[in-house]
Design a protein around this motif. Structure first.
Motif, PDB file in Angstrom:
ATOM      1  N   THR A 165     -10.688  -5.222   2.570  1.00 28.70           N
ATOM      2  CA  THR A 165     -11.099  -6.582   2.942  1.00 28.70           C
ATOM      3  C   THR A 165     -11.676  -6.606   4.344  1.00 28.70           C
ATOM      4  OG1 THR A 165      -9.338  -7.484   1.544  1.00 28.70           O
ATOM      5  CG2 THR A 165     -10.333  -8.966   3.149  1.00 28.70           C
ATOM      6  N   LEU A 166     -11.076  -5.847   5.271  1.00 33.78           N
ATOM      7  CA  LEU A 166     -11.590  -5.783   6.637  1.00 33.78           C
ATOM      8  C   LEU A 166     -12.993  -5.176   6.673  1.00 33.78           C
ATOM      9  CD1 LEU A 166     -11.305  -6.056   9.694  1.00 33.78           C
ATOM     10  CD2 LEU A 166     -10.103  -3.854   9.719  1.00 33.78           C
ATOM     11  N   LEU A 167     -13.190  -4.085   5.967  1.00 32.67           N
ATOM     12  CA  LEU A 167     -14.514  -3.446   5.939  1.00 32.67           C
ATOM     13  C   LEU A 167     -15.558  -4.370   5.318  1.00 32.67           C
ATOM     14  CD1 LEU A 167     -13.543   0.207   4.931  1.00 32.67           C
ATOM     15  CD2 LEU A 167     -14.270  -0.605   7.185  1.00 32.67           C
ATOM     16  N   LEU A 168     -15.174  -5.062   4.256  1.00 35.30           N
ATOM     17  CA  LEU A 168     -16.087  -6.018   3.629  1.00 35.30           C
ATOM     18  C   LEU A 168     -16.417  -7.152   4.596  1.00 35.30           C
ATOM     19  CD1 LEU A 168     -17.596  -7.056   1.117  1.00 35.30           C
ATOM     20  CD2 LEU A 168     -15.473  -8.219   0.433  1.00 35.30           C
ATOM     21  N   GLY A 169     -15.404  -7.644   5.303  1.00 31.55           N
ATOM     22  CA  GLY A 169     -15.629  -8.702   6.273  1.00 31.55           C
ATOM     23  C   GLY A 169     -16.547  -8.277   7.400  1.00 31.55           C
ATOM     24  N   LEU A 170     -16.344  -7.064   7.924  1.00 31.85           N
ATOM     25  CA  LEU A 170     -17.212  -6.547   8.990  1.00 31.85           C
ATOM     26  C   LEU A 170     -18.648  -6.413   8.508  1.00 31.85           C
ATOM     27  CD1 LEU A 170     -14.891  -3.791  10.503  1.00 31.85           C
ATOM     28  CD2 LEU A 170     -15.613  -5.896  11.636  1.00 31.85           C
ATOM     29  N   TRP A 171     -18.832  -5.955   7.279  1.00 30.52           N
ATOM     30  CA  TRP A 171     -20.172  -5.767   6.737  1.00 30.52           C
ATOM     31  C   TRP A 171     -20.892  -7.101   6.552  1.00 30.52           C
ATOM     32  CZ3 TRP A 171     -22.436  -7.030   1.899  1.00 30.52           C
ATOM     33  CH2 TRP A 171     -23.681  -6.442   1.682  1.00 30.52           C
ATOM     34  N   ILE A 172     -20.201  -8.086   5.968  1.00 36.09           N
ATOM     35  CA  ILE A 172     -20.805  -9.410   5.769  1.00 36.09           C
ATOM     36  C   ILE A 172     -21.118 -10.070   7.099  1.00 36.09           C
ATOM     37  CG2 ILE A 172     -20.355 -11.749   4.914  1.00 36.09           C
ATOM     38  CD1 ILE A 172     -18.792 -10.516   2.612  1.00 36.09           C
TER      39      ILE A 172
ATOM     40  N   GLY B 155     -10.072  -9.615   8.001  1.00 38.12           N
ATOM     41  CA  GLY B 155     -11.173  -9.420   7.061  1.00 38.12           C
ATOM     42  C   GLY B 155     -11.601 -10.723   6.406  1.00 38.12           C
ATOM     43  N   VAL B 156     -10.623 -11.493   5.931  1.00 45.74           N
ATOM     44  CA  VAL B 156     -10.924 -12.789   5.313  1.00 45.74           C
ATOM     45  C   VAL B 156     -11.543 -13.730   6.337  1.00 45.74           C
ATOM     46  CG1 VAL B 156      -9.929 -14.832   4.205  1.00 45.74           C
ATOM     47  CG2 VAL B 156      -9.110 -12.556   3.577  1.00 45.74           C
ATOM     48  N   GLY B 157     -11.025 -13.713   7.562  1.00 49.41           N
ATOM     49  CA  GLY B 157     -11.549 -14.582   8.619  1.00 49.41           C
ATOM     50  C   GLY B 157     -12.996 -14.286   8.947  1.00 49.41           C
TER      51      GLY B 157
END
Length: 258
Positions: free
Chosen positions: A239-246, A155-157
């Motif tokens: 964090t993963l869901l946020l990362g995928l969305w961004i 997610g962070v990546g």
């Protein structure tokens, strides 16, 4: 999410090639090659345990293993997210030529780093056997904090990769951030020595929960509480869901900034 999963299955052979390429490039022209994935954490453990056990004199049982447990997880996070951050920029020439789901480059960096954490895990088992530390059944639960850490790092990546394409300053800022994060993660010091207000700040760091959970099951034969499991689970997947969305929102503009 379903589109990401279907593309991942479709491009699975390419993902394998990207991971293999990352591993080969990292250890190219190295005499010991992938053996460094085991030697690196062992050598760092020796240095840190000698320095801090004598200078700081922390009263921690199995201090060398204590350091190694924290170091393995933080090193993975550092390597995985730093590699993911530059994964799109590093493959700009390929992205400009053919269509490839761009998130595959991020996933490949996380996957190649996951190979390293497995090797480091083997190094920890070797140390435990050499020091005649008792092996517990709870060690099998170590896959849970490692899984949480991999999901969180992915997610962070994704977030870092999307931001770095547009703002190159992120690379420099993140290196400074990692230095601060290392001291906010209980790698070399025990949580018990911290004042309450500092402990509160350190507990805001998601890595703290995962590192402590990993040590509990690996070293101290302790099953983490439901709170630890739930907090790590929620933070990792949020964090993963946020990362995928961004990443999804930004990926169409990548070509304009490469």
């Amino acid at each position: 999410m379903s589109a990401y999963i279907s593309n991942l299955k479709k491009y699975q052979p390419l993902l394998y090639e990207l991971v293999a390429r990352d591993v080969k490039i990292k250890y190219r022209k190295s005499v010991l090659g992938v053996l460094w994935t085991i030697l690196n954490p062992l050598l760092m453990m020796v240095i840190l345990s000698v320095v801090f056990s004598n200078l700081m004199r922390f009263d921690v049982e199995n201090y060398s293993l204590y350091i190694l447990g924290g170091q393995i997880l933080f090193t993975f996070y550092n390597e995985a997210t730093s590699g993911a951050m530059t994964s799109i920029l590093g493959n700009a020439s390929l992205i400009k030529k053919v269509y490839i789901p761009k998130y595959l480059f991020v996933v490949s960096r996380i996957a190649s780093s996951s190979i390293n954490i497995m090797s480091s895990f083997c190094a920890m088992i070797i140390v435990m056997l050499c020091t005649r530390t008792e092996l517990h059944f709870t060690m099998f639960l170590s896959v849970i904090p490692i899984f949480y850490l991999i999901v969180f790092s992915l997610g962070v990546g994704l977030i870092l990769a999307a931001l770095t394409v547009k703002f190159r300053d992120v690379m420099h800022l993140y290196s400074v951030f990692l230095t601060g994060l290392m001291y906010l993660t209980p790698i070399i010091y025990p949580m018990s020595m911290l004042p309450n207000w500092v402990r509160f700040i350190v507990n805001l760091n998601p890595l703290t929960w995962m590192v402590e959970m990993f040590r509990d099951v690996m070293i101290y034969n302790t099953i983490p509480s439901c709170t630890e499991f739930i907090v790590s689970l929620v933070v990792s997947f949020a964090t993963l869901l946020l990362g995928l969305w961004i990443f999804y929102k930004q990926q169409d503009e990548f070509i304009l900034n490469l």
